[in-house]
Scaffold this motif. Sequence first.
Motif, PDB file in Angstrom:
ATOM      1  N   ALA A 172     -69.386  48.129  35.699  1.00  0.00           N
ATOM      2  CA  ALA A 172     -69.396  49.593  35.802  1.00  0.00           C
ATOM      3  C   ALA A 172     -69.177  50.247  34.443  1.00  0.00           C
ATOM      4  CB  ALA A 172     -68.323  50.050  36.789  1.00  0.00           C
ATOM      5  N   ASN A 173     -68.268  49.715  33.654  1.00  0.00           N
ATOM      6  CA  ASN A 173     -68.028  50.277  32.323  1.00  0.00           C
ATOM      7  C   ASN A 173     -69.273  50.126  31.447  1.00  0.00           C
ATOM      8  OD1 ASN A 173     -65.380  51.191  32.723  1.00  0.00           O
ATOM      9  ND2 ASN A 173     -64.528  49.156  32.321  1.00  0.00           N
ATOM     10  N   ARG A 174     -69.985  49.039  31.607  1.00  0.00           N
ATOM     11  CA  ARG A 174     -71.227  48.834  30.865  1.00  0.00           C
ATOM     12  C   ARG A 174     -72.275  49.859  31.303  1.00  0.00           C
ATOM     13  NH1 ARG A 174     -73.267  43.121  31.995  1.00  0.00           N
ATOM     14  NH2 ARG A 174     -73.832  44.132  33.964  1.00  0.00           N
ATOM     15  N   MET A 179     -74.186  52.906  29.160  1.00  0.00           N
ATOM     16  CA  MET A 179     -75.631  53.160  29.097  1.00  0.00           C
ATOM     17  C   MET A 179     -75.926  54.637  29.338  1.00  0.00           C
ATOM     18  SD  MET A 179     -77.076  49.840  31.218  1.00  0.00           S
ATOM     19  CE  MET A 179     -78.803  50.365  31.092  1.00  0.00           C
ATOM     20  N   MET A 180     -75.199  55.247  30.257  1.00  0.00           N
ATOM     21  CA  MET A 180     -75.423  56.666  30.541  1.00  0.00           C
ATOM     22  C   MET A 180     -74.943  57.542  29.397  1.00  0.00           C
ATOM     23  SD  MET A 180     -74.706  56.932  34.664  1.00  0.00           S
ATOM     24  CE  MET A 180     -73.322  55.804  34.793  1.00  0.00           C
ATOM     25  N   LYS A 234     -84.734  55.782  35.685  1.00  0.00           N
ATOM     26  CA  LYS A 234     -86.108  56.200  35.398  1.00  0.00           C
ATOM     27  C   LYS A 234     -86.507  55.814  33.975  1.00  0.00           C
ATOM     28  CE  LYS A 234     -85.939  60.272  38.432  1.00  0.00           C
ATOM     29  NZ  LYS A 234     -85.959  61.759  38.465  1.00  0.00           N
ATOM     30  N   ALA A 235     -85.597  56.075  33.018  1.00  0.00           N
ATOM     31  CA  ALA A 235     -85.918  55.837  31.613  1.00  0.00           C
ATOM     32  C   ALA A 235     -85.994  54.347  31.289  1.00  0.00           C
ATOM     33  CB  ALA A 235     -84.881  56.519  30.722  1.00  0.00           C
ATOM     34  N   SER A 236     -85.086  53.566  31.854  1.00  0.00           N
ATOM     35  CA  SER A 236     -84.985  52.144  31.486  1.00  0.00           C
ATOM     36  C   SER A 236     -85.914  51.252  32.297  1.00  0.00           C
ATOM     37  CB  SER A 236     -83.542  51.661  31.655  1.00  0.00           C
ATOM     38  OG  SER A 236     -82.660  52.398  30.825  1.00  0.00           O
TER      39      SER A 236
END
Length: 760
Positions: free
Chosen positions: A376-378, A382-383, A412-414
Amino acid sequence: MLARNFRWGTSLAFQLLTARAFQASRFQPAFFHASKIFPATTTSLSVSTATMDEAASTSVKSDNPLLRSWSDQPFHLPPFKSIEPSHFQPALETAMEAHVADLEAIAASTSNDFDSVLGAYDRAGSLYSKVGSVYGNYISSLNTPDMQAVQTKMAPILSRHRSRCYNIPGLFEKIEGMHDVKDEMLKSGEWSAEQARLAERVYIGFVRMGAKLDEEKKQEYADIQAELATLQTNFMQNVLKDEETWEMVISSDDMAGCPPDLVSAARQAAIDRDHGGPDDHVITLGRSLVEPFLTYSARRDLREKAFEAWTSRGELSEERDNLSIATKILRLRKRQAQLMDKSTFAEFQTEDTMAQTPENVMKLLTDVWSRAKEAANRERGMMEAFLTEKGETLEGGFQPWDWRYYAEQVRKASYNFDESKLKPYLSLNAMTNALFDVSKKLYGLEYVKRDDVEAYHPDVDLYEVRRNKAGSDEDELVALFLHDNYARPHKSSGAWMSEYRSQKKNLVTGADPIEAVPIVSNNNNFAKGSGSTLLSFDDGVTLFHEMGHGHHGMLSDATYRTLASTSVLRDFVELPSQLMEHWLSEPVVLKEHAKHYETGESVPDDLLQRRKAAELFNEGFAVVEYTACALFDMAVHSLSDYGDDFDLAKFEKEYLEEQGMPQGIVMRHRPAHFAHLFASSGYAAGYYVYQWAQVLDNDVFAAFEETGDVFDPETAERCRKFIYSSGNTVAPQELFQSFRGREPDISFFLKNRGLVGLET
């Protein structure tokens, strides 16, 4: 929203408890099947002619439609169109007395053979079960103000009845006598393994309800149960009231970023709630509206407003203070555990589960928790990187009402995957067809819609469930299935399976064989579209999840209703439901059934590939959101004291801080609306069961994958036999080992959740 296989809490304990209150597992102390008063507790049809069964009856002469014979109804269904809320109290009162008479006849009988004691006990209370099953379903699916008034009045009365049934003079002595000889009778061949299992489960139920306590403590235990029944009813009604009354009225411009189907659903909600403005749209606290809004709405201020209300259900009004109710419940449970010589309620509750101890539960939860936090922290990182790249700054930093929205932006972006592009292929009609097709391919079940048979609401579809007889070209009726899919006023939130009649072979004297055929109901809360109702992928998972429970009821093959269907240990009951979820994401299923609701075109391969690639993104969030609830549940029920200064909200805050709750995530169910814990006792100190069952269901599905065919007939037959049909006739550990040939392996779960290789 939840990713595949993450239906943590999809089936609210309360609905299952109340709806199957008199029949099955998952389930509220105030409402149990007459012969399954503590639920966690041949092959040919058996109709007893025991003398004491003459007291047992499924109907009496009465003008009350709940009490008279239903033989004039198709399949002996309840006479839905004739039932009014005012019928329930007198019907329940009559049924309770008939139930007590059945039990007193057993205690007074000079016969002490198996059928005269345990067989008769299993048959006892047929009228009570019949009336009670309708009552339980109505207070979940059609809980109008008049029904709520009946529920409030009857909750402690039904609890007192339950306690009374465990204290019929001479009854426990007979039950204990059966238990004492079960091993000997099994060894000699006089009893079957199922009969020995019945003796064990009934005895355990009596003991856990205080049968061995002295008279003073028995009375105190009964008082606690009655008070709990009232408090738990008040708790759930408060949540229901908040969900019914809160709404956010907005315009179409306020729905910037939302896909057309969500705009349509919000417009329909406005119409349903009598908002006359031509551009009125409404966001309610129903999950199928508020979660998509939090995911797609570009209006951060409106996301915050909706999120704060959604996570504050049960405390939106000073008149509905669920935190104080929950605290009273915790204190009563602590005393209940003490009466049973347990130091905490968590210790008492886990004793009769696969896990057996709180320590075993915590071993699983803490292992998963550390991995999920890292994931979750990862994901949050990313966000935040996405925001930096876009040059955006969030006032006050990254907040819980931002997570779903920016997770969707990053997805959507990744991964070039926009779930709103998938929804047109996931209409409710298409997914229902997929559901029935999977059911047929795995277990041979066919669904014949009966538009000519009336249910309790116009939105409810009713089906005959049929399959071919073994060795014959003829088919046979297996079950009746009610599909109640849409959200509406006076219907509890969430999704659940319930039963109006459980499968059984041990029928009362003179019963029609149709009484052995189960009546199963699946209940969802999809936001009804103004045209076609389009589902998110997670909505589809919910649809399949509940059918897994439905299969558990339909495919049940037990002699005794006490052991039938979902009357299994709590941490096994979610295996059949979560297992069924896996088939929805199989390409062979989606390619055949995911068709555009307007054009009929099949879902494009590249869209499915992109969905698959993005499948594990945000899984850390989903696991944290659920596991935090399970950890909190075990922690709060493991406390040794709840003093006068105990503050549940403060405990929640401090405990989650101690556990290192990742920034931007809150518990999926906060205490004031945590119905699994406080609208019943069934999942209290037991919310972990979804994750426990995840270990099992991922392992079971791996057996299908290992054959190279997810519809492999031999594996499906073993699954039917050991997972769906056996009920509680065999200990769950033995059922799993019979299917898999070994102990469960957690590695399949960790791999499928993207948690392999993370910190433990």
